[in-house]
Scaffold this active site. Sequence first.
Site, PDB file in Angstrom:
ATOM      1  N   GLY A   1       0.833  -1.220   0.097  1.00  0.00           N
ATOM      2  CA  GLY A   1       0.054   0.090   0.125  1.00  0.00           C
ATOM      3  C   GLY A   1       0.973   1.557   0.022  1.00  0.00           C
ATOM      4  O   GLY A   1       0.300   2.363   0.121  1.00  0.00           O
TER       5      GLY A   1
ATOM      6  N   TYR B   1      -0.704  -1.348 -12.018  1.00  0.00           N
ATOM      7  CA  TYR B   1      -2.223  -1.434 -12.245  1.00  0.00           C
ATOM      8  C   TYR B   1      -2.505  -0.789 -13.517  1.00  0.00           C
ATOM      9  O   TYR B   1      -3.706  -0.287 -13.708  1.00  0.00           O
ATOM     10  CB  TYR B   1      -2.951  -1.078 -10.961  1.00  0.00           C
TER      11      TYR B   1
ATOM     12  N   CYS C   1     -14.882   4.794 -27.400  1.00  0.00           N
ATOM     13  CA  CYS C   1     -16.020   5.362 -27.550  1.00  0.00           C
ATOM     14  C   CYS C   1     -16.857   5.704 -25.976  1.00  0.00           C
ATOM     15  O   CYS C   1     -17.947   5.030 -25.671  1.00  0.00           O
ATOM     16  CB  CYS C   1     -17.034   4.334 -28.371  1.00  0.00           C
ATOM     17  N   GLU C   2     -16.130   6.491 -25.222  1.00  0.00           N
ATOM     18  CA  GLU C   2     -16.820   6.783 -23.848  1.00  0.00           C
ATOM     19  C   GLU C   2     -16.150   8.224 -23.556  1.00  0.00           C
ATOM     20  O   GLU C   2     -15.081   8.579 -23.730  1.00  0.00           O
ATOM     21  CB  GLU C   2     -15.911   6.020 -22.783  1.00  0.00           C
TER      22      GLU C   2
ATOM     23  N   GLU D   1       4.400  -6.440   1.700  1.00  0.00           N
ATOM     24  CA  GLU D   1       3.857  -6.805   0.238  1.00  0.00           C
ATOM     25  C   GLU D   1       3.830  -5.561  -0.688  1.00  0.00           C
ATOM     26  O   GLU D   1       2.808  -5.212  -1.109  1.00  0.00           O
ATOM     27  CB  GLU D   1       2.574  -7.402   0.386  1.00  0.00           C
ATOM     28  N   PRO D   2       4.810  -4.736  -0.688  1.00  0.00           N
ATOM     29  CA  PRO D   2       4.489  -3.566  -1.830  1.00  0.00           C
ATOM     30  C   PRO D   2       4.743  -3.931  -3.228  1.00  0.00           C
ATOM     31  O   PRO D   2       5.220  -4.844  -3.646  1.00  0.00           O
ATOM     32  CB  PRO D   2       6.161  -2.814  -1.372  1.00  0.00           C
ATOM     33  N   GLY D   3       3.614  -3.274  -3.801  1.00  0.00           N
ATOM     34  CA  GLY D   3       3.466  -3.546  -5.290  1.00  0.00           C
ATOM     35  C   GLY D   3       3.831  -2.159  -6.078  1.00  0.00           C
ATOM     36  O   GLY D   3       5.009  -2.100  -6.673  1.00  0.00           O
ATOM     37  N   ARG D   4       3.110  -1.354  -5.987  1.00  0.00           N
ATOM     38  CA  ARG D   4       3.073   0.002  -6.710  1.00  0.00           C
ATOM     39  C   ARG D   4       4.333   0.768  -6.276  1.00  0.00           C
ATOM     40  O   ARG D   4       5.173   1.443  -7.147  1.00  0.00           O
ATOM     41  CB  ARG D   4       1.920   0.871  -6.213  1.00  0.00           C
TER      42      ARG D   4
ATOM     43  N   TYR E   1     -10.707   5.171 -10.733  1.00  0.00           N
ATOM     44  CA  TYR E   1     -10.515   5.643  -9.187  1.00  0.00           C
ATOM     45  C   TYR E   1     -10.276   7.024  -9.189  1.00  0.00           C
ATOM     46  O   TYR E   1      -9.914   7.877  -8.431  1.00  0.00           O
ATOM     47  CB  TYR E   1      -9.321   5.111  -8.781  1.00  0.00           C
TER      48      TYR E   1
HETATM   49  N1  LLP Z   1      -1.068  -7.218  -0.532  1.00  0.00           N
HETATM   50  C1  LLP Z   1      -2.412  -7.246  -0.716  1.00  0.00           C
HETATM   51  C2  LLP Z   1      -3.012  -8.382   0.072  1.00  0.00           C
HETATM   52  C3  LLP Z   1      -3.143  -6.589  -1.848  1.00  0.00           C
HETATM   53  O1  LLP Z   1      -4.415  -6.707  -1.649  1.00  0.00           O
HETATM   54  C4  LLP Z   1      -2.371  -5.624  -2.445  1.00  0.00           C
HETATM   55  C5  LLP Z   1      -3.106  -4.589  -3.433  1.00  0.00           C
HETATM   56  C6  LLP Z   1      -1.049  -5.473  -2.201  1.00  0.00           C
HETATM   57  C7  LLP Z   1      -0.287  -6.072  -1.171  1.00  0.00           C
HETATM   58  C8  LLP Z   1      -0.225  -4.446  -2.891  1.00  0.00           C
HETATM   59  O2  LLP Z   1      -0.590  -3.014  -2.846  1.00  0.00           O
HETATM   60  P1  LLP Z   1       0.265  -1.676  -3.161  1.00  0.00           P
HETATM   61  O3  LLP Z   1       1.653  -1.849  -2.714  1.00  0.00           O
HETATM   62  O4  LLP Z   1       0.661  -1.986  -4.767  1.00  0.00           O
HETATM   63  O5  LLP Z   1      -0.678  -0.671  -2.935  1.00  0.00           O
HETATM   64  N2  LLP Z   1      -6.070  -1.403  -8.645  1.00  0.00           N
HETATM   65  C9  LLP Z   1      -5.886  -0.591  -7.524  1.00  0.00           C
HETATM   66  C10 LLP Z   1      -5.050  -1.058  -6.484  1.00  0.00           C
HETATM   67  C11 LLP Z   1      -5.632  -2.105  -5.820  1.00  0.00           C
HETATM   68  C12 LLP Z   1      -4.669  -2.798  -4.646  1.00  0.00           C
HETATM   69  C13 LLP Z   1      -5.084  -4.180  -4.623  1.00  0.00           C
HETATM   70  N3  LLP Z   1      -4.218  -4.908  -3.627  1.00  0.00           N
HETATM   71  C14 LLP Z   1      -5.287   0.681  -8.047  1.00  0.00           C
HETATM   72  O6  LLP Z   1      -5.037   0.825  -9.335  1.00  0.00           O
HETATM   73  O7  LLP Z   1      -4.834   1.592  -7.197  1.00  0.00           O
END
Ligand code: LLP
Length: 499
Positions: free
Chosen positions: A296, A456, A426-427, A338-341, A399
Amino acid sequence: MTTNPSNPAPSHPAGAASPLAPKWLQVPEDLNALHEPMWAAGVTRDDSGELAIDGIPVSELQRQFGTPLFVMSENDFRARARAFSDAFNDAFADICGGVDVYYAGKSFLCTAVVRWVEEEGLRLDTASGGELAVAARAGIPGADVALHGNNKSDSEIHRALDLQLGRIVVDSLAELERVAKIAEARGETARVMLRLTPGVHAHTHEFIATAHEDQKFGLSMAGDSTEQAGLSAAEEAVAAASAYASIELLGLHCHIGSQIFEPDGFALAAEKLLDFLAAMQAKYSIVLPELDLGGGYGIAYTPVDTPRPAAEIAQAMAAVVRSKCAELGITAPRISIEPGRAIVGSTTFTLYEVGTLKTVRVDAPAAGESGDPEKNVTYPRRYVSVDGGMSDNPRPVLYDADYSAILASRSSDAAPELSRVVGKHCESGDIVVRDVYLPEDVAAGDLLAVPGTGAYCWALSSNYNYLARPGVVAVRDGSARLIVRGETEEDLLNRDMGV
Ligand code: LLP
């Protein structure tokens, strides 16, 4: 700029802030400058004024790979992965010997990325059988992989066991029972974390703490959430998991939201989970050796986003875990995140070619929303259409996400003009960048770059209007290669059975 003679001319001079712009959007001093936090390392303007990555001009990328195109810096991905891992390992070294960092593959996943993750010493968080298939193809050891999901199928659970996954993050009591039975039937033990909802929800600058969360994920920690009086679903799951011979209960998990800047929400969730962990250890005479605090961590999409450095967040979280464990008199569990973004988001920009330009005149916004506009005056808003849109980045539609954009194929000394970058779908809601100042002389055939599209965007992309999904190019040390090829029309037609 087109004008409508029935309307008065705009009352603001060229280059001044438009009354149509949101308050947060400043007119940039230099439209050609790159606001560093939004861009991958290695992205610069070359001597001719063109945007380049590791010295490769964007026109060359377009020539080789076409547009739209996701352009990712491999070095930057690796550096951000290491930075996160180092920051958290340093901060938690004396508390629990370090941290396990699981890259959240849902943000962007392909086999190359899994290999980078592994080579940089991180682990992988997956959320479906498909993501597990990518992990398996990349050859990462199952022990370094976690599986999430609120509705895992039996076949996904089997696959997790086939791959000998390090952890299955169980999301409900029913799933716990299914995992236990499947593992038992296979004569195996499933390593399980329990996902709890700590009642903390954070978004960007704010977090809210509520007694109960109205959402689909996790096991509620609220006391009256099951039919067993006094027991929360979370406690019932701990008791059940410790009783199943086919389950090895590793610990607890939570994830409080996404694009979060302040550490307070993470800290509060950590405290709540540690309280619960200590209570469960005492009540059931068990040890829960692990605690996962989810992902997050936010990134900069526009110049007003100011994420904290990973080290600052890590230290704030470590301070809370340290003092809470001391207060509870427990050995600190091994922490994972668990960082993704925060790892992939800023590594990538999307390259688009400009097509149709159109300027419409818009009534002045209501006073107070954006300055103090004059009555009965309309203002120009320029629509800049690009060759992609909501199919390669649905986040603005989904979002209301804000992005930024710059003219990439050249620099320009023209005056800034408030622009809206839109796609070709087309939106009318097909917006890529809602508000951005771009040079007045942007024209068809120019290239635009939108930074911060690593997370994402490709992952959420679609074939709406039968647009082919763009490819992803990774640039490393001055050479570019496709890590995911773009779709062709043939790909699109292949699945149409024609019957
Ligand atoms: N761990 C769990 C259990 C999660 O559900 C998520 C994201 C993450 C880690 C990674 O979160 P991050 O560090 O990437 O924020 N599609 C939305 C975000 C959905 C996130 C879903 N879960 C967007 O584009 O903002």
